[in-house]
Design an enzyme around this catalytic site. Structure first.
Site, PDB file in Angstrom:
ATOM      1  N   ARG A  13      66.648  11.063  -6.844  1.00  0.00           N
ATOM      2  CA  ARG A  13      66.917  10.189  -5.684  1.00  0.00           C
ATOM      3  C   ARG A  13      65.667   9.990  -4.835  1.00  0.00           C
ATOM      4  O   ARG A  13      65.301   8.867  -4.495  1.00  0.00           O
ATOM      5  CB  ARG A  13      68.041  10.799  -4.822  1.00  0.00           C
ATOM      6  CG  ARG A  13      69.404  10.786  -5.476  1.00  0.00           C
ATOM      7  CD  ARG A  13      70.423  11.538  -4.626  1.00  0.00           C
ATOM      8  NE  ARG A  13      70.210  12.967  -4.692  1.00  0.00           N
ATOM      9  CZ  ARG A  13      70.874  13.792  -5.493  1.00  0.00           C
ATOM     10  NH1 ARG A  13      71.848  13.333  -6.245  1.00  0.00           N
ATOM     11  NH2 ARG A  13      70.609  15.087  -5.513  1.00  0.00           N
ATOM     12  N   LYS A  37      61.206  16.817 -19.471  1.00  0.00           N
ATOM     13  CA  LYS A  37      61.676  16.156 -20.709  1.00  0.00           C
ATOM     14  C   LYS A  37      61.191  14.707 -20.707  1.00  0.00           C
ATOM     15  O   LYS A  37      60.574  14.260 -19.744  1.00  0.00           O
ATOM     16  CB  LYS A  37      63.198  16.237 -20.835  1.00  0.00           C
ATOM     17  CG  LYS A  37      63.981  15.651 -19.682  1.00  0.00           C
ATOM     18  CD  LYS A  37      65.476  15.897 -19.869  1.00  0.00           C
ATOM     19  CE  LYS A  37      66.283  15.388 -18.694  1.00  0.00           C
ATOM     20  NZ  LYS A  37      67.706  15.691 -18.742  1.00  0.00           N
ATOM     21  N   PRO A 126      59.000  20.523   4.932  1.00  0.00           N
ATOM     22  CA  PRO A 126      60.446  20.725   4.791  1.00  0.00           C
ATOM     23  C   PRO A 126      61.231  19.450   5.113  1.00  0.00           C
ATOM     24  O   PRO A 126      62.329  19.246   4.589  1.00  0.00           O
ATOM     25  CB  PRO A 126      60.752  21.825   5.798  1.00  0.00           C
ATOM     26  CG  PRO A 126      59.472  22.593   5.921  1.00  0.00           C
ATOM     27  CD  PRO A 126      58.388  21.558   5.783  1.00  0.00           C
ATOM     28  N   HIS A 155      74.652  18.208   4.656  1.00  0.00           N
ATOM     29  CA  HIS A 155      74.019  17.439   3.585  1.00  0.00           C
ATOM     30  C   HIS A 155      75.041  16.958   2.560  1.00  0.00           C
ATOM     31  O   HIS A 155      76.149  17.493   2.473  1.00  0.00           O
ATOM     32  CB  HIS A 155      72.964  18.294   2.873  1.00  0.00           C
ATOM     33  CG  HIS A 155      71.664  18.376   3.620  1.00  0.00           C
ATOM     34  ND1 HIS A 155      71.451  19.267   4.646  1.00  0.00           N
ATOM     35  CD2 HIS A 155      70.511  17.667   3.488  1.00  0.00           C
ATOM     36  CE1 HIS A 155      70.230  19.112   5.116  1.00  0.00           C
ATOM     37  NE2 HIS A 155      69.631  18.142   4.445  1.00  0.00           N
ATOM     38  N   LYS A 159      73.264  18.557  -3.163  1.00  0.00           N
ATOM     39  CA  LYS A 159      72.134  19.415  -2.781  1.00  0.00           C
ATOM     40  C   LYS A 159      72.293  20.795  -3.406  1.00  0.00           C
ATOM     41  O   LYS A 159      73.361  21.397  -3.357  1.00  0.00           O
ATOM     42  CB  LYS A 159      72.052  19.521  -1.245  1.00  0.00           C
ATOM     43  CG  LYS A 159      70.840  20.296  -0.774  1.00  0.00           C
ATOM     44  CD  LYS A 159      70.546  20.050   0.697  1.00  0.00           C
ATOM     45  CE  LYS A 159      69.364  20.865   1.186  1.00  0.00           C
ATOM     46  NZ  LYS A 159      68.123  20.599   0.441  1.00  0.00           N
TER      47      LYS A 159
HETATM   48  N1  LIG Z   1      61.121  17.140   2.523  1.00  0.00           N
HETATM   49  C1  LIG Z   1      61.969  16.123   2.664  1.00  0.00           C
HETATM   50  O1  LIG Z   1      61.869  15.326   3.600  1.00  0.00           O
HETATM   51  C2  LIG Z   1      63.051  15.947   1.661  1.00  0.00           C
HETATM   52  C3  LIG Z   1      63.195  16.852   0.669  1.00  0.00           C
HETATM   53  N2  LIG Z   1      64.189  16.717  -0.245  1.00  0.00           N
HETATM   54  C4  LIG Z   1      64.167  17.705  -1.325  1.00  0.00           C
HETATM   55  O2  LIG Z   1      63.623  17.081  -2.469  1.00  0.00           O
HETATM   56  C5  LIG Z   1      64.181  17.658  -3.654  1.00  0.00           C
HETATM   57  C6  LIG Z   1      64.728  16.539  -4.522  1.00  0.00           C
HETATM   58  O3  LIG Z   1      65.837  15.947  -3.898  1.00  0.00           O
HETATM   59  P1  LIG Z   1      66.647  14.781  -4.609  1.00  0.00           P
HETATM   60  O4  LIG Z   1      65.721  13.696  -5.001  1.00  0.00           O
HETATM   61  O5  LIG Z   1      67.803  14.490  -3.738  1.00  0.00           O
HETATM   62  O6  LIG Z   1      67.151  15.554  -5.921  1.00  0.00           O
HETATM   63  P2  LIG Z   1      67.479  14.924  -7.363  1.00  0.00           P
HETATM   64  O7  LIG Z   1      68.302  15.958  -8.065  1.00  0.00           O
HETATM   65  O8  LIG Z   1      68.013  13.561  -7.219  1.00  0.00           O
HETATM   66  O9  LIG Z   1      66.047  14.822  -8.060  1.00  0.00           O
HETATM   67  C7  LIG Z   1      65.330  15.909  -8.568  1.00  0.00           C
HETATM   68  C8  LIG Z   1      64.761  15.451  -9.892  1.00  0.00           C
HETATM   69  O10 LIG Z   1      63.836  16.421 -10.353  1.00  0.00           O
HETATM   70  C9  LIG Z   1      64.011  16.555 -11.751  1.00  0.00           C
HETATM   71  N3  LIG Z   1      63.427  17.811 -12.203  1.00  0.00           N
HETATM   72  C10 LIG Z   1      64.000  19.034 -12.293  1.00  0.00           C
HETATM   73  N4  LIG Z   1      63.118  19.926 -12.758  1.00  0.00           N
HETATM   74  C11 LIG Z   1      61.956  19.253 -12.981  1.00  0.00           C
HETATM   75  C12 LIG Z   1      60.667  19.613 -13.466  1.00  0.00           C
HETATM   76  N5  LIG Z   1      60.395  20.868 -13.853  1.00  0.00           N
HETATM   77  N6  LIG Z   1      59.720  18.665 -13.555  1.00  0.00           N
HETATM   78  C13 LIG Z   1      59.973  17.399 -13.179  1.00  0.00           C
HETATM   79  N7  LIG Z   1      61.189  16.970 -12.734  1.00  0.00           N
HETATM   80  C14 LIG Z   1      62.159  17.908 -12.618  1.00  0.00           C
HETATM   81  C15 LIG Z   1      65.511  16.480 -11.946  1.00  0.00           C
HETATM   82  O11 LIG Z   1      65.820  16.183 -13.298  1.00  0.00           O
HETATM   83  P3  LIG Z   1      67.329  16.378 -13.858  1.00  0.00           P
HETATM   84  O12 LIG Z   1      68.114  15.308 -13.180  1.00  0.00           O
HETATM   85  O13 LIG Z   1      67.201  16.190 -15.331  1.00  0.00           O
HETATM   86  O14 LIG Z   1      67.756  17.742 -13.442  1.00  0.00           O
HETATM   87  C16 LIG Z   1      65.830  15.310 -11.003  1.00  0.00           C
HETATM   88  O15 LIG Z   1      65.685  14.065 -11.641  1.00  0.00           O
HETATM   89  C17 LIG Z   1      65.222  18.661  -3.159  1.00  0.00           C
HETATM   90  O16 LIG Z   1      64.652  19.954  -3.136  1.00  0.00           O
HETATM   91  C18 LIG Z   1      65.522  18.213  -1.732  1.00  0.00           C
HETATM   92  O17 LIG Z   1      65.941  19.261  -0.928  1.00  0.00           O
HETATM   93  C19 LIG Z   1      65.040  15.677  -0.234  1.00  0.00           C
HETATM   94  C20 LIG Z   1      64.968  14.730   0.757  1.00  0.00           C
HETATM   95  C21 LIG Z   1      63.962  14.799   1.798  1.00  0.00           C
HETATM   96  O1  LIG Z   2      68.287  17.683  -0.188  1.00  0.00           O
HETATM   97  C1  LIG Z   2      68.122  16.813   0.707  1.00  0.00           C
HETATM   98  O2  LIG Z   2      68.683  15.715   0.677  1.00  0.00           O
HETATM   99  C2  LIG Z   2      67.213  17.125   1.816  1.00  0.00           C
HETATM  100  N1  LIG Z   2      66.509  18.216   1.761  1.00  0.00           N
HETATM  101  C3  LIG Z   2      65.557  18.665   2.702  1.00  0.00           C
HETATM  102  C4  LIG Z   2      65.987  19.979   3.302  1.00  0.00           C
HETATM  103  O3  LIG Z   2      66.412  20.874   2.543  1.00  0.00           O
HETATM  104  O4  LIG Z   2      65.872  20.153   4.510  1.00  0.00           O
HETATM  105  C5  LIG Z   2      65.210  17.604   3.725  1.00  0.00           C
HETATM  106  C6  LIG Z   2      66.340  16.721   4.129  1.00  0.00           C
HETATM  107  O5  LIG Z   2      67.199  17.458   4.922  1.00  0.00           O
HETATM  108  C7  LIG Z   2      67.063  16.153   2.913  1.00  0.00           C
END
Ligand SMILES: NC(=O)C1=CN([C@@H]2O[C@H](COP(=O)(O)OP(=O)(O)OC[C@H]3O[C@@H](n4cnc5c(N)ncnc54)[C@H](OP(=O)(O)O)[C@@H]3O)[C@@H](O)[C@H]2O)C=CC1
Ligand SMILES: O=C(O)C1=N[C@H](C(=O)O)C[C@H](O)C1
Length: 266
Positions: A13, A37, A126, A155, A159
């Site tokens: 996402r 993969k 974060p 959330h 998550k």
């Molecule tokens: N700092 C910020 O502002 C924000 C942080 N986040 C964080 O970002 C992270 C991702 O969130 P989100 O996009 O919602 O999660 P998603 O699950 O949508 O995306 C994560 C992706 O990473 C892939 N993945 C897993 N392992 C690996 C690897 N070793 N190498 C490459 N790709 C990999 C997954 O594949 P597969 O689907 O095959 O498992 C999946 O497609 C979370 O930890 C979330 O908490 C999210 C929003 C804001």
């Molecule tokens: O998983 C999410 O979506 C998000 N993760 C981050 C967190 O763990 O704080 C940032 C945001 O809240 C969205």
């Protein structure tokens, strides 16, 4: 010259939204995706194809770097993948920009030591949303005067980790401004495990996961006869994009580790 960015988590996402944001920028481009993969395939409009449409996918960061020389690795994967990716990026001289939550204190310390020894700067945020960073800063400021605090983070139900990285960082920032102490009744009886949430030096963190939510946090600060509530809502993943672009632009000139966007907001 455009800043070359590789993305780990590109199919996800955040990865999907980040690709759009980087491609819209005039000074940055996505050169490749790091995945566990689909190596050798391509990613286009968030679907994988074998027809060379879109971004090439690699399962080895060393191979990706050899072919595309990115300056930055943006990691938006999951708590089990992020640490290895960041370590490899630093070893290969690539600046990590990390949005993935769930890094442990020990992992953060190790990354910090690696940044120091390699001189390759990195940013771990974060939360990339400017509004969320302000919410954390205001809460930390307010805790100097209203020291009894509970954090409620909410959330989407996809998550993986709890509590959120944002809630952990908020508690860390608040800890700087208030002495540890017991909150609530000193003889409180817990009749249902978890009812009072997680505890950080007496401060409670409660995590809610529901479909319909995206990313929301309320910090409640109580005083005698009053309650201050500081709330932030991310209603779209676009809220994280200005922060991601700021981090990509700033990290290339750094040789230190930045933990939290509040340190680089002008
Ligand atoms: N700092 C910020 O502002 C924000 C942080 N986040 C964080 O970002 C992270 C991702 O969130 P989100 O996009 O919602 O999660 P998603 O699950 O949508 O995306 C994560 C992706 O990473 C892939 N993945 C897993 N392992 C690996 C690897 N070793 N190498 C490459 N790709 C990999 C997954 O594949 P597969 O689907 O095959 O498992 C999946 O497609 C979370 O930890 C979330 O908490 C999210 C929003 C804001
Ligand atoms: O998983 C999410 O979506 C998000 N993760 C981050 C967190 O763990 O704080 C940032 C945001 O809240 C969205």
């Amino acid at each position: 010259m455009k800043i070359k960015v590789a993305i780990a988590g590109a199919r996800g996402r955040m990865g999907t939204t980040a690709i759009e944001a980087i491609e819209e920028a005039i000074d940055a481009e996505v050169v490749a995706a790091l995945d566990y993969k689909y190596g050798g395939l391509h990613l286009h409009n968030s679907s994988v194809n074998d027809g060379k449409h879109g971004i090439p996918i690699y399962t080895s960061l060393a191979d990706l770097v050899a072919e595309h020389q990115p300056a930055v690795l943006l990691d938006v994967t999951d708590p089990d993948a992020v640490f290895k990716n960041v370590k490899e990026a630093l070893e290969l001289g690539i600046h990590p920009v990390v949005g993935t939550s769930g890094l442990t204190k020990q992992e953060l310390d190790e990354i910090s030591m690696m940044v120091e020894s390699t001189g390759i700067g990195g940013i771990i945020a974060p939360n990339f949303s400017i509004g969320a960073v302000l919410m954390m800063k205001f809460a930390a400021q307010a805790a100097r005067y209203l020291g009894d605090v509970e954090i409620l983070e909410m959330h989407h139900d996809r998550k993986l980790d709890a509590p959120s990285g944002t809630a952990v960082k908020t508690a860390e920032m608040i800890k700087e401004n208030r002495p540890p102490h017991i909150q609530g009744h000193p003889e409180e009886q817990i009749h249902l495990e978890g009812a009072r949430g997680g505890d950080v030096e007496g401060m409670k963190i409660h995590s809610i996961r529901l479909p319909g939510l995206l990313a929301h946090q309320q910090v409640l600060l109580g005083g005698e006869g009053e309650l201050l509530t500081i709330r932030h809502d991310s209603l779209s993943r676009k809220s994280f994009m200005p922060g991601i672009m700021m981090a990509i632009r700033k990290v290339v000139g750094r040789n230190d580790l930045i933990y939290g966007l509040e340190h680089i907001i002008d």
